[in-house]
Design an enzyme around this catalytic site. Structure first.
Site, mmCIF file in Angstrom:
data_model
loop_
_atom_site.group_PDB
_atom_site.id
_atom_site.type_symbol
_atom_site.label_atom_id
_atom_site.label_comp_id
_atom_site.label_asym_id
_atom_site.label_seq_id
_atom_site.Cartn_x
_atom_site.Cartn_y
_atom_site.Cartn_z
ATOM 1 N N GLY A 19 17.442 4.219 46.218
ATOM 2 C CA GLY A 19 17.202 4.103 47.654
ATOM 3 C C GLY A 19 18.338 3.417 48.396
ATOM 4 N N GLU A 31 42.620 21.843 55.059
ATOM 5 C CA GLU A 31 43.874 22.395 54.516
ATOM 6 C C GLU A 31 43.633 23.697 53.760
ATOM 7 O OE1 GLU A 31 45.716 20.661 56.104
ATOM 8 O OE2 GLU A 31 47.264 19.589 55.005
#
Length: 392
Positions: free
Chosen positions: A349, A372
């Site tokens: 969590g 890219e």
């Protein structure tokens, strides 16, 4: 000894280069990590950190004498980039396009162009970026629509670009545009224009992003923007597509280095947490399910790191390295994605909490799979080169 300090890595670098990497590593640990969470969550431009990067000479690492004071090998540059991304991927992004433009000027620029830009780029006094992507073009650079028409002693540019990193803070833009609409094949009519900011060039809105905070990515509008005839990179129009493809070899190595930096940060945090956190009376790494995640993460990072260095060595050898750069970018970015997700799994969590850095890695990692040149494009490049080279 960390995974980035392996004997193989040390052998790659000169003592001076090893010192540079160590200085950047120390900068990241002392100056970046204590402030990154607040800067990133508030989407604040890291002005002071960028100024420190200038003082450290990071913007000039790819620029040799007589234009700059410090020039390092591509493996050293890749490791510096990885260290910056380990602290905050946005800092590595702030010098990515700048380096590609520097490499383009060194490889293809006229001496006048080099003298005009490179000394100031080396100190960071002049920041540079590249403008390739268009709103309707994506990865299809050969069919871009931004055009430049000769008018006397000027080129007159019209068009739009998008996702231009550092657009507001760069004073030089390497602009990919069409200078001959009749050229066949179409890519032979493309040029790179070295465009200074001025009338007719407007920076649009900052694009909202999942991650990659702090550093701006903007729209760019060109409306009868005039640049002098000698702004064509190398002096002769029509070579811009081939020039930029060569420049993107450096760019893809840089993106691979960013990905390995994010992967390293996520792995380091997960490894540390798994030793501190206990459940059922023992550290969670001793539970096989968590231990297996850590084993996979460490293996993936190590493989990505070695592919990165291999691509960097290939570039410095002078050989064509689009295959090697594409492989490094593809593997490292996919590994960073998986490692970031698994770091959240290890944290449970807490991995979903903004009080832990792993949620930032999870948001930053996706940029590298599309930046890219998307990974789908990388696979096309890799497949073509495997066939052309007759395999590996």
């Amino acid at each position: 000894m960390t995974l980035t300090e392996t004997p193989a890595t040390a052998c790659e670098l000169s003592p001076e280069e090893q010192s540079i990497v160590e200085v950047v590593r120390d900068f990241v640990d002392r100056e970046v990590k204590p402030v990154v969470r607040d800067l990133e969550h508030s989407n604040t431009y890291p002005e002071e950190l960028i100024e420190q990067m200038k003082r450290l000479g990071i913007f000039g690492l790819a620029i040799p004498e007589p234009y700059g004071d410090v020039h390092v090998s591509t493996p050293c540059y890749a490791l510096v980039t990885e260290e910056l991304a380990r602290g905050w991927m946005s800092l590595a992004g702030a010098m990515g396009g700048h380096t590609v433009v520097a490499k383009l000027l060194l490889a293809f620029g006229t001496e006048e162009q080099r003298q005009k830009y490179l000394p100031r780029m080396a100190t960071g006094a002049l920041r540079a970026t590249m403008a390739l992507t268009e709103p309707r073009g994506g990865s299809d650079l050969a069919h871009l629509s931004t055009s430049a028409v000769r008018d006397g002693d000027d080129w007159v540019i019209n068009g739009e670009k998008t996702w231009i990193t550092n657009a507001r803070r760069s004073d030089l833009i390497a602009l990919l545009c069409r200078t001959d609409s009749t050229a066949m094949p179409p890519h032979t009519g493309i040029s790179i224009l070295l465009t200074d900011k001025g009338p007719g060039l407007t920076i649009g809105k900052d694009l909202p992003k999942l991650g990659y905070k702090g550093v701006e990515s903007c729209e760019l509008f060109l409306d009868n923007c005039r640049v002098p005839a000698d702004a064509v990179l190398g002096g002769a129009p029509g070579h811009g597509f081939a020039q930029m493809m060569k420049g993107l070899e450096v760019g893809r190595i840089q993106v691979a280095a960013r990905a390995t930096g994010v992967a390293k940060a996520a792995f380091d945090d997960a490894l540390a947490y798994a030793q501190q956190r206990e459940s059922f009376g023992k550290p969670i790494w001793q539970h096989q399910s968590v231990g297996n995640l850590l084993a996979d993460m460490g293996t993936q990072y190590s493989a990505a790191h070695q592919l990165l260095l291999y691509a960097a060595r290939t570039l410095d050898s002078g050989r064509r390295c689009d295959l090697e750069a594409g492989m490094a970018k593809l593997f490292a970015s996919e590994a960073a994605m998986e490692i970031a997700v698994n770091a959240i799994r290890v944290h449970g969590g807490y991995g979903y909490s903004t009080e832990f850095d792993v949620e930032r890695y999870f948001r930053d990692a996706p940029l590298m799979i599309v930046g890219e040149g998307t990974n789908e494009i990388q696979r096309n490049v890799i497949a073509r080169q495997l066939v052309a080279r007759g395999g590996l």
